[in-house]
Each structure stands twice: as C-alpha cells, then as structure tokens.
Design a protein around this motif. Structure first.
Motif, PDB file in Angstrom:
ATOM      1  N   ASP A 108       0.891  -1.170   0.000  1.00 57.28           N
ATOM      2  CA  ASP A 108       0.000   0.000   0.000  1.00 57.28           C
ATOM      3  C   ASP A 108       0.924   1.213   0.000  1.00 57.28           C
ATOM      4  O   ASP A 108       1.137   1.859   1.025  1.00 57.28           O
ATOM      5  CB  ASP A 108      -0.904  -0.008   1.241  1.00 57.28           C
TER       6      ASP A 108
ATOM      7  N   ARG B   9      -7.733   7.679   1.578  1.00 55.02           N
ATOM      8  CA  ARG B   9      -9.083   7.171   1.780  1.00 55.02           C
ATOM      9  C   ARG B   9      -9.911   8.181   2.578  1.00 55.02           C
ATOM     10  O   ARG B   9      -9.433   8.755   3.547  1.00 55.02           O
ATOM     11  CB  ARG B   9      -9.056   5.859   2.571  1.00 55.02           C
TER      12      ARG B   9
ATOM     13  N   ALA C  63      -2.757   1.438  -6.159  1.00 54.47           N
ATOM     14  CA  ALA C  63      -3.998   2.082  -5.744  1.00 54.47           C
ATOM     15  C   ALA C  63      -4.188   3.380  -6.502  1.00 54.47           C
ATOM     16  O   ALA C  63      -3.213   4.026  -6.896  1.00 54.47           O
ATOM     17  CB  ALA C  63      -3.970   2.346  -4.248  1.00 54.47           C
TER      18      ALA C  63
ATOM     19  N   ARG D 163     -10.499   6.464  -2.078  1.00 58.31           N
ATOM     20  CA  ARG D 163      -9.878   5.321  -2.741  1.00 58.31           C
ATOM     21  C   ARG D 163     -10.882   4.798  -3.780  1.00 58.31           C
ATOM     22  O   ARG D 163     -12.033   4.508  -3.440  1.00 58.31           O
ATOM     23  CB  ARG D 163      -9.561   4.279  -1.678  1.00 58.31           C
TER      24      ARG D 163
ATOM     25  N   GLU E 287      -8.014  -0.548  -6.116  1.00 59.35           N
ATOM     26  CA  GLU E 287      -6.863  -1.194  -5.472  1.00 59.35           C
ATOM     27  C   GLU E 287      -6.588  -2.493  -6.179  1.00 59.35           C
ATOM     28  O   GLU E 287      -7.537  -3.221  -6.531  1.00 59.35           O
ATOM     29  CB  GLU E 287      -7.181  -1.538  -4.012  1.00 59.35           C
TER      30      GLU E 287
ATOM     31  N   LYS F 115      -3.601  -5.938  -6.289  1.00 55.81           N
ATOM     32  CA  LYS F 115      -2.386  -6.586  -5.821  1.00 55.81           C
ATOM     33  C   LYS F 115      -2.080  -7.711  -6.785  1.00 55.81           C
ATOM     34  O   LYS F 115      -2.986  -8.388  -7.262  1.00 55.81           O
ATOM     35  CB  LYS F 115      -2.558  -7.115  -4.406  1.00 55.81           C
TER      36      LYS F 115
END
Lengths: 263, 263, 263, 263
Positions: free
Chosen positions: A75, B157, D151, D158, D161, D163
C-alpha cells in the motif's frame, strides 16, 4: 489500556503513526560531495561535536519502507517517500562521524521515525531522476554518461538543485555518510518556565544493521543552494563541488546509541 | 552555539520548524456533537482519565497562525492549515475535560506545534465549506438554512464526512470543547531496551489565553466515519448525532499544565 | 449512447470532469495593478488584439464553485480552488478589453472549465491571506491598515509574490478586469501534418452574468515576479506598481461570445 | 506573433504547457486483466465501436517523459507522473482495438498531452509498489513470488486497489493493450446554443512508434473497484480476475490516426 509505539495510542495499538521497530528501508540515492566554508560549517555543530573537514554531502533518496511484520510496500501511500539529507563532516571524541543539520521528507510516518532518531525532519518535496530498464530519450542509463537531476522545494520555493553525470564505478561510498551519523535528538517543553529546557536534548548515534549497498557509480556534479527565507542552509552553500554518485541502499533500524545528554 | 525552540537548531536560531511561543491562531470551525458507545470510548482513555459521558465532538477547522513577532499570515504557505480534531468527554480528578484520541493536520509546522502540546497529530486532508460575503449558489449563508460540508481523508481514503444545516444562534460552545483539553504528551525511545519506556509520557492540560469566540450557529448534522485500515477511529462511530455548529475562534498558546507523569 | 458535457462521456453522463453550464462561482480576491514595458506587453497579444495601455493586473482568488443543480460546495474537494490570473490591457475593434496570457489553478475541474473558455490554465499553487471575523495577531482586518500577502508557485518554484496594505474603500474595480476579457480558445491537432493547424483557434469574449462585487478596499502594494525556467511571464515584470485591492466577487458562466476564428 | 503548440502561446513559444511532439515516454507498469458484464461494458462505448469481449485491463504506470530536444527528466517535477488507465476490448470495423473510458494522472502536462490524444484524463493519485536492486523486506523481487500493490484515489476517496503476485515470465502483453487504442477526442463549446455541439468530437487511434517492452512477468491478481460518488467506473467492476502483470514500456508519440468525425 491504550498502547502504541507512538501516538495515537489506542486500545489495539494499531493506530500509531509509527509501529515498533525494526523498520526496514530500501532506497535509490543520488549524492553530491562538496566543500563549504569551514568556520560556517563548524557553527552548525552541536555541543560535543567538532568539525573534521569542510566536506559535506547532500543525499536525495527515493525510499520504500516496511515494518517487521508488515507489507506496507503493498500500500505504497504508507511506504514510499522521498528525502533530502544534508550532512557535515564532524568528529565525536576524535572519531569521524557525520552530523545532519537539515533534512526534508514528504510523508508523516517518515517524519516521525526521523524525529525519534534525531533527524531534524521537516516537510519538503524532493524529485529525483529515475532510470528505467529500457533505452529511452526519457531516461538516463545507469552507466557512463548517464545524467540525473534532483531538486528539493520547501514552502513553495526551490531550495536545492543538483545534476550528476555518471563516469565510472567506484568502491567508495560518498562522504560524509549517514551510517553511524551523530544526531541531535530533541523535544521541547511548552510549560512556560521551560521553553529553554527541552524535555529531550541529547547527542545520539545511528545504529543501522543489515546494510546493503549496490554498485556505486560516480561522476561529475553540479549543485546549487538557493536563497530561502526560512532556512540558514544557504550559509552552507558549496565553495567547490567534489563529485556526484548514484547507488541503492538497504538497511534496518531498531536501535540507537545514546552518546551524551545535553540537557 | 546552535539554537532554536525546535529542530533544526542553527547558528541564528532562525531555521527551527517551530519558533518560540507565543503562538497565535484564528480559525473557522464546523463541529458535530455525537454519541458513541461508552465502553468503547472509555477504552481509548489514558491512565488518569475516566469517561464522563458518551458525548464526543469532531471539529473541522481552517486555521491561520502567526508567531509573536512574525507576520506568517503574509506568507500563507507557512501559516494556513486545516485540521480535524476528535474529542471524547473525560474527567480528571472529577473535573470534566476533553481528551483527544485522534487529530489530523496538513502542514508540518502545525503538526510539530501539536506534538509539543500532546496532540497526537498525523497528516490528513481536511476540506470545509467556506461562506462568502456575497449571495451565491456556490456558497451557503451563515444563517438559518445555511448548509456546510466537511471531510477528512488520510492515506488516500475518505475517513470522516459531515454535513450541517444551520438553524439558530446559540450561546453554548460545542461539547466536549478543546479549551482545557487533557492530552497525552509522548516521545518514544529508540534505544533497543527502551522501546516500551518512552522518553516523554505525561498527561498535560492545554492552557490557551486570549480566547475569543464569534457568535455560534447551531443546527442539524449528519456524520459518517468510514472503515479505514490504519486507524481505530471507526470504533468511535456515532450511535446518534446531537447537533452541528459553525463559529470562529481565536486563541494564543504559550504554556501547558503538566498534570501527571506516566513514565 | 454515452453522454457528458466533457470527457469522460458515459452511459449516465454523470462522470464528466465538468458538467453542463451554468457554472456558479464566488471568490475572495486580492489584485495588484501595475505597469509593464509596452512593447513587451504588446508582443504577448494574439492576432486581432492591440495593446491599449501598459497597465496590467494580477489577481489571486480563492474560489468556491457549484453547478446549476449541484451543491458541490458541500463536498469542497470538488468545489474549492485557488487561482492566479495575469491580465493585459488590450483593445478589440477599438474597445478596451482585458487579455489573459497566463493563469494557474490547483484543481482539474477548474482547469478544464478554464480551457473551455479560452483561459490558458496550468497547475500551480496559489496562497492568499485570509481575514477572519475575530481580532487576532494571526489575521488582518478588512479595513485600513489590513495587510494581505499572496504567492504563486509552479513546478516547485516561487513565481509571483504580492503584498497589499489596505487604505480606503473605492468604487473602482481593478483594471484590467476579467469581466468581458477576450481570450484565445485553442485545442491542438496531433495528426502529424497538422501540428501547426490547431483544431480550435479563436478569439472569444467572456460573457458572465449575475455578477456581484463586494465593497472594494484599495491600498499600497508590492509585487515581485521571479525568474522561472518554464514561463515567459518574467518578461512582464512590473516597471511600476499602481495599487492593491481586496474584494469578493460572484458570477455565473454559461455562454461565450465567439469573436474571430484564427485558424 | 505569439506561438506554442498549446496554450499559453507567447512571443518565444517557450511557455506552452506542452511542447511540440515528438513526446518520449518510459514507464514501469502493473496491469490486471479482468472481466466485466458485457452489456455494461458495451454501454460505455462511443458510436463507431462495438464490444469485442468482456475482457478489460487496468494499468498503473509510473512514467518519465521527455520532449525531442529537451531533457525534462533532469528536472523531474516536469517529467515524472503516475497514471491509472482502464481499457475495454472493442472493435472498429471488425478489428480489435482497446477503448479507454477512464484515465487519471497527477500532473498537468501529462493531462494536456492526454486530452490532445483523446485520453479522457482527470487528476487522481496513483501509487505503485517499486522494486529495488537490493534484497529487502521493504521491496518485492521482480521474479517468482514478488508481490506488488497499486492504488488510485480521486477526490479524496480510494477508487481502485490491486495486488499482484508474480509467477512466471510470459511473451504476451496484457490485453486489451493501449497500443493502437481507439479514443474519443473531444472539446466542448461554451457558446450557449452549442453546449451539445462540441467543437471537437471524433474517434481517433493512437499511433505510437519505437515501442519497446521489457520482459513481462505474469501472475495472480486481486482487484477492487470501490463505490465513488463521481464516476460510473464502479459499473465496470470485475466479475472475475484473469491475471496480473509487471513490465516496463517505452514509446514515442507524434501522430494520431483520425478515424471518424462524430460531430
């Protein structure tokens, strides 16, 4: 019971700005060695340190960080930051050490980890040329002729600019180096009678471990420190430039040497 | 000799991130009073404080700052910042005081002044509707029916959102209030054996002076605290909303009451 | 079918960077009138405009915006922005009009609304002293002796700084003024043979409505335009400063006068 | 005579936000291939395109840019930016092409170069895990098991996202790919009668040259698109995830294919 290595301390201890050490770091760095006026450099040293030479180094580093148990790098808003570090060549009890009068980061977690170690961190924007693994007019090579530029701006004003052109590999790390640097850990008092009696005021020495350094490239450099209304850094302007460097470095921090209480 | 109220300490003492107090502030604020679960609120209190009620208040403030001798407001990048403050209703030795578990600012000077006072400051982006002196579809009135929105984002966020609709003037300041708040002043140790023995760990009480408050408008409010991976604030989500407020406040800080050393 | 006043165009038409006009604005402004070298000023004008005088004005404005049906000011991240506008005194067909060679904002929606009108918008950070409704060392009064400072930084470098000291009220709006300004609306071609044949290249004139102006304060001013590697604005540096102003303004935009196609 | 490829146009032509093409780029990218609901995907396409499959790709790229004659990468504030691109699988006249409904950058020069090409660019903050040339807990390896996170945040919230965990090298570029993408070039009118008659409204096709791609790593991926009040992107949420990728790419842009005028 609330807990946490730093504030905010909370029931689960999961809200601290900075978690318990160890703290793991990896960074790409550009550095410039230069000389300054010796008397001026000496005037920036705290009690307990003496100037060992007129040689300074400024580092521009693009870091990524992770805690021991965490994967903050997944992150990246929590993990990535860019930093500019100015170091003077000092000596403590006759041994050469670096001392940091000025350092800027662009993220709060890095700022707090820094203050805890004695780095005099403030916010500023650091920019660093990035090399890529493909040949392009938009990127330099990490090799002979590769050109890199860096800059630091703070309070809306350009403060430092540097450019380097790589020439050859070297085994020597730039000097002064931040490994084993001696810093001034400091936290003031606000109680009225104690504005000049800080709660924390001590010389400490960095104690990194698991330090790794990539091959180091060295070459020509230019460096400019501009007038700026809010910092005395311009007094440490270069009288001559020695060399520029590019390298990567990794290290872990979980300890500190207390040297001398200055309270 | 180097000097300065905070780091960086330098020959002229003009480079400190924060200068000597007094520090003067003026701000426009939106506040929302709400209730939370009492047991959860109590779990956020430090040793020495007890919960006095389930009532919390969150403040969103657009500040401007100046030092005693300075005119920082003429270079607003050094002076202006926006802040979100969460307060719990606690009591110390039987007297009602606020306690702050969470607070976010967007500027380093404000962050450091905060840490010195015991505010657990981190970086975050606060937005607050601004009223203007002209009638426009792009601004609310500071009067009956005027609608204001606020928001806090941190680590990319959205964390808190609030909206208020003004209904009437009031003589009552929102409660809990930050005047006389009790805070946890804290600075860790990095020496390996002392990660759990902070250098500074004490209950302190804010001591502002020359506090001025504008006429206060009060009305309906909504408040949302969103899930967020890095803060336990969502545990203090509202069980009910009491009221919203809009007002301006000015104050000066140059002192602090030490209450209890928790080391 | 996708729809939207601007890109991105989508099924519901709710994702456009900018919604359909009308667009409503209200702002607090600081302005400085000054003179520049006439030949240099004339060299910045597009075809179709002539210089009417050596007088320029630079405006620093803290805006809040809303669409016709929206309440964007309740989510201020979408609504608030700060802007610096430089205006030259030109004439079109013998009538005096302002012309804008340079303008900076800090938000994408405002940048796009600007490009659509012909404002040559880029990103930059504008800071403006804010007055408050309480007496404080941290804020000026909107009245005799009140001091305000402004600054613009772009690409990490301070570009413009101004300070004003209010002396008296006036009925005169600073000149040149942005009401009825003539702008150069422009959108390039990327097709290889057309890099010098833009798709849009026209003189247009702003057409605001429902314009309201607060009482205007006037006084002394200082203005500095600094060297900057990426803009020719420093060529329009002040040869003399005329006056500074502070006022609020509200307006609505939903139309534009096409004057002359320059393709 | 004023000149410049874009506004602002000036006497020396050195102040344009974007200089003449060619524009050179190099970037490190993370991509995720996924599927969406076909009917919903088709509803995002402009006139002239049809959906070829339910497959989408989102790219997170850390770019560095230079102009033909410039060395912008030496002043990285002008050169570096991070971008998130969403692509749909479309077809034009029976040939498969990508189409971009949404894209975010964090810098004005990149935003303008994008609008000129037909990319529907807006501002947003993109974060991407960076690998380093040293082994560290703070960075992944570019190899089997290496984990990367990305992100995108916009308007303080947000939005996306992702990964990925690398598993193996591959010869296949993620699909849909941005090479040869068909875009909607668009520039509105503000003249009142023409709000629905844009000055520019055409299908164009990207025409990059000198494209280089590094070895491509492929592996598992996760992807989340969150609710967001200002974009219809959440309608294109993944129904299934196909794969994740990491690679570097370099290209040059100086041309565009006009396909169809949609005015």
């Amino acid at each position: 019971m609330i807990k946490g290595y730093t504030l905010p301390r909370t029931p689960l201890g999961k809200s601290s700005l900075v978690p318990n050490p160890p703290w793991h770091y990896v960074g790409n760095a550009i550095a410039v060695e230069y000389k300054v006026n010796e008397d001026i450099a000496a005037s920036f040293l705290p009690e307990g340190l003496e100037l060992s030479s007129a040689q300074c180094a400024v580092y521009f580093i693009e870091w990524q960080y992770a805690s021991e148990t965490g994967e903050e790098y997944l992150d990246p808003v929590c993990s990535q930051y860019r930093e500019t570090i100015v170091l003077l060549s000092a000596s403590y009890n006759g041994s050469p050490v670096a001392y940091c009068p000025f350092i800027w980061v662009d993220q709060d977690k890095a700022l707090m980890r820094g203050l805890i170690q004695g780095w005099p961190k403030q916010l500023g924007e650091t920019w660093i040329t990035r090399p890529y693994d493909l040949s392009s007019k938009a990127a330099p090579v990490v090799g002979e002729g590769g050109k890199f530029g860096t800059a630091l701006s703070t309070n809306g004003r350009r403060l430092i600019e540097a450019k380097i052109t790589l020439e050859e590999k070297t085994n020597s790390f730039p000097s002064p180096t931040f490994a084993g640097a001696v810093l001034l850990r400091h936290f003031p008092e606000l109680v009225k009678s104690k504005h000049d009696k800080p709660a924390v005021h001590e010389l400490v020495q960095l104690k990194s471990r698991d330090v790794k350094v990539s091959p180091i490239w060295k070459g020509q450099a230019s460096l400019n420190i501009f007038d700026h209304p809010y910092t005395e850094l311009p007094a440490l302007s270069p009288t001559s430039i020695i060399a520029g460097y590019r390298f990567s470095v990794a290290l872990t921090v979980d300890d500190l040497y207390p040297l001398r209480d200055l309270k």
